[in-house]
Enzyme design. Structure first.
Site, PDB file in Angstrom:
ATOM      1  CD  GLN A 182      -5.715 -14.482  16.657  1.00  0.00           C
ATOM      2  OE1 GLN A 182      -5.377 -13.793  17.453  1.00  0.00           O
ATOM      3  NE2 GLN A 182      -6.680 -15.228  16.883  1.00  0.00           N
ATOM      4  CD  GLU A 189       0.752 -22.693  14.084  1.00  0.00           C
ATOM      5  OE1 GLU A 189       1.182 -23.401  14.642  1.00  0.00           O
ATOM      6  OE2 GLU A 189      -0.904 -22.836  13.512  1.00  0.00           O
TER       7      GLU A 189
END
Length: 784
Positions: free
Chosen positions: A506, A743
């Site tokens: 990430q 997400e």
């Protein structure tokens, strides 16, 4: 049969950036021109990954390590009657063979929501791939050969591998009697946990409904498929403790579990977490680290276990789900009622699956204005691979059903999928979950819907065989959290950040680098980030729920501002300048003579003694016991996805012409990384929507282990045009108004794709994945 036209080459992904507000360089807002925050800084450590220099756990050198191999059975459930290790122990290089009899009795169990998982199979294996014994040898080949020589005498037992079998009245119970509660649904059934959410008067609102849509949907088991399968190395220490190397997302959680299982103080359990090569939730929680620790302590040897990709298929997966939905609408398209029953097939052990069930179903009514709702969800045990956290955390399953219901009603009422969502999507601050603990929107979500509709050109006429679908979904962020950080500003103007967040793709370290560069006025190349070591970095609760930017980001920001305050105070003392005449801002000290770069001011303040400044930052969010999720969400991930598809009616094949994803991001701290996360999540969402599924045989054995038999999207499968966009209103709780975003782009992919296929071909599919075979069969069923 007509020949399908050649597939157009995928175009380069397109980014439609959300607008950034301009800010004074010294205020607390978004960085302006020339600052690191808000620009597309290349990923910290990215060069190492691109060149292959990055060392994952399997690459770390442990010259004297003994190698570990598991002994497993060819069945999913069996009673172990005896284990004969004599032949294995006689083989060259074998150091030890460990079984449940070699561990403290009763065999220690561990877990997240339930302490139900034994360190090693204890009298019974309950899923295919669970180790019955473990072999330690000098080489990998010797360990594998010895594992084949161990004879496990066993009696196959009936197991349950589907929801229907697990919920049958006479179903064999998955959980061992010693871990089942005395009362409640789990006492005498395979329902481990349940959740119920309701508000409004269903009877009264149902009476007003002009159209009622009722359907059942299914979402398959899918595996995480990390490119780095992972592994564990445990080194016994001279003081009776252990050093554990594991690419785990939650180092401090692993430390706590190991300390409890081994009956050691935290000071004797050190966890070092090399960067995971992809996690997606699958590397959050302990699995075989406790077994490895017992093995290392028993033998006094460094023990090394490296998993194969096939191993990971038998270790972790997303929960399958069956959702029954009944939704009532007024004639103008207004949603009046939504009843949803969701059964999650969670596997043989709890792991974090009950939380997946409760948190995913919590948003089962979607981001809509619905007067009356009832949601009932269950976490159902089975003799299958234990499910765990997976990107989206239970929300894609229910979003598939709810979004499909919206489209079914739109067709019945003569509305477009876009229009019916326009009429029901809530506004900023409006509650989409009602009752004693309402959940209000934290963004202008209609803006994302309209932006996606414009980018897909939703209302444009399309030729036969082409269609468009649009869907929206939400996911609650973290409901509690604690992240702590230390930042050091050194005499030479370089800086270090100590942060416990695991960087599993990430790009968290890049954000800390950017924040330090701006807040302390140092160059990006002068910033180093330290993470992944419980002996070196402060506490971080976990790396999950897209929380890193918000929680650890705020902690790092607070530590930087602590340093700025210290520099001001010591500068005042060193220069005998009244404190009230000084000020500070990002990267500068404000003096009566003008701005002074903060590193220069720090050197003046430190003087000839040199030294450094150390800042501390904490971001804490306490939960609420009365809340059904244990607390309010710190933020919500909202996404709108729109897809244009062409269906080959002769073969059922789909050509994705355009895929649009629009996320509500608050603020893009690094637009390049936001693009990367959105693109990755979009394609991952296409995986479970189009092709991915774990196939389990009648004996509970996975039939498609590994990359050859389990399909994930390749470059051949990606959309011809992939467009990701953002709505950035600086309205998040993280640094500079940011939110978590990693997400969102997969939450409603299935709903958008299903609607597009229906629009293009006139067939409705309710079972994922939407494979060419299923499309072809639906087309032929329609014409029969």
């Amino acid at each position: 049969m007509t020949e399908a036209p050649p597939r157009p080459a995928p175009a380069a992904p397109v980014r439609d950036h959300g607008a950034h507000r301009e800010a004074d360089p010294h205020d607390d807002g978004v960085a302006g021109t020339g600052r690191a925050v808000g620009s597309g800084v290349l990923r910290y450590g990215g060069a190492e990954r691109a060149t292959g220099a990055q060392q994952y756990v399997a690459d770390l050198p442990f010259p004297d390590a003994a190698q570990v191999a598991f002994v497993t059975l060819p069945v999913a459930r069996a009673r172990i009657t005896a284990i004969d290790t004599s032949a294995a122990l006689a083989l060259p290089g074998v150091v030890a063979v460990l079984t449940a009899d070699d561990l403290p009795q009763p065999v220690p169990r561990f877990g997240i929501s339930h302490q139900d998982r034994p360190v090693i199979a204890d009298g019974e294996v309950v899923f295919h791939g669970e180790p019955a014994a473990v072999v330690l040898a000098e080489t990998v080949d010797q360990a594998r050969a010895a594992s084949r020589a161990v004879v496990v005498h066993h009696e196959p037992l009936p197991g349950v591998y589907t929801l229907e079998a697990a919920l049958a009245p006479d179903a064999p119970l998955v959980h061992h009697p010693s871990v089942r509660p005395a009362s409640g649904p789990a006492a005498d059934s395979n329902v481990l946990d349940d959740a119920h959410y309701a508000w409004g008067d269903l009877e009264a609102e149902s009476a007003r409904a002009d159209v009622v849509v009722e359907n059942t949907y299914s979402f398959p088991m899918v595996t995480h498929f990390p490119i780095e399968p992972g592994g564990t190395v445990v080194v016994p220490t001279a003081d009776g403790g252990v050093e554990v190397y594991s690419p785990v997302q939650h180092p401090y959680l692993l430390q706590r579990v190991l300390a409890k299982v081994l009956d050691l103080p935290l000071t004797k359990v050190r966890v070092l977490a090399p960067d995971p090569g992809g996690g997606f939730g699958g590397k959050q929680n302990p699995r075989y680290e406790p077994l490895m620790a017992f093995l290392a302590l028993r033998t006094g040897r460094t023990c090394r276990l490296v998993h194969s990709l096939e191993d990971t298929f038998a270790m972790m997966r997303r929960a399958a789900c069956r959702i029954h939905a009944r939704t009532g609408f007024a004639s103008d398209g207004t949603v009046l009622t939504h009843e949803l029953r969701a059964d999650y097939l969670i596997g043989a052990y709890a792991d974090v699956a009950p939380r997946v069930m409760s948190k995913g179903s919590y948003v089962g009514a979607g981001p809509y204005r619905i007067p009356a709702v009832r949601i009932d969800a269950r976490a159902v045990l089975s003799n299958t691979t234990p499910s765990t956290a997976f990107r989206g955390f239970g929300c894609p399953q229910v979003a598939w059903a709810t979004e499909s219901q919206m489209d079914a009603a739109a067709r019945a009422l003569g509305l477009s999928g876009l229009e019916i969502r326009r009429r029901n999507l809530i506004g900023r601050g409006e509650a989409f979950v009602r009752g004693e603990c309402p959940a209000p929107s934290d963004g202008d979500w209609l803006e994302s819907l309209e932006k996606a509709a414009a980018l897909i050109d939703h209302d444009a006429p399309r030729p036969p065989g082409r269609g468009v679908g649009i869907a929206v979904a939400i996911k609650p962020g973290a409901t509690s959290g604690l992240s702590q950080s230390l930042v050091r500003l050194l005499y030479d103007g370089s800086a270090l950040a100590y942060a416990g967040t695991s960087d599993m793709g990430q790009g968290a370290r890049t954000l800390w680098q950017q924040i330090l560069a701006d807040e302390l006025g140092v160059g990006l190349d002068a910033v180093s980030v330290v993470s992944g070591d419980t002996d070196r970095v402060p506490f971080d609760l976990q790396t999950s729920a897209s929380r890193s930017t918000v929680f650890m980001g705020n902690a790092v920001l607070a530590a930087c501002r602590d340093i700025r305050a210290q520099v001001l105070e010591l500068f005042a003392e060193a220069t005998e300048t009244p404190v009230e005449l000084l000020g500070e801002g990002p990267g500068v000290l404000l003096t009566p003579e003008g701005e002074l770069p903060l590193p220069e001011a720090a050197r003046i303040a430190l003087g000839s003694l040199r030294g450094e400044f150390v800042g501390r930052g904490t971001s804490r969010m306490r939960g609420r016991s009365a809340h059904p999720l244990g607390g309010d969400a710190a933020f919500y991930e909202f996404n709108c996805t729109a897809i244009e598809v062409e269906v080959d009616t002769d073969t059922g094949e789909l050509l994705l012409l355009k895929h649009v994803s629009v996320s509500d991001v608050g603020t893009e701290l690094n637009p390049l990384q936001v693009v990367s996360q959105d693109e990755g999540a979009s394609i991952m969402g296409l995986g479970h929507s189009q092709m991915e599924q774990l196939l389990v045989g009648e004996d509970g054995v996975i039939r498609n282990l590994g990359a050859l038999d389990y399909r994930i999207p390749t470059f051949k499968d990606v959309p011809v045009e992939l467009v990701t966009a953002a709505v950035a209103n600086a309205d998040g709780p993280g640094p500079y108004g940011s939110k978590g975003i990693s997400e969102g782009a997969l939450l409603c992919t299935a709903g958008a794709l299903g609607a597009a296929v229906t629009d293009a071909a006139g067939v409705v599919l309710r079972d994922l994945p939407i494979t060419p075979e299923r499309v072809w069969r639906a087309l032929h069923d329609q014409t029969d």
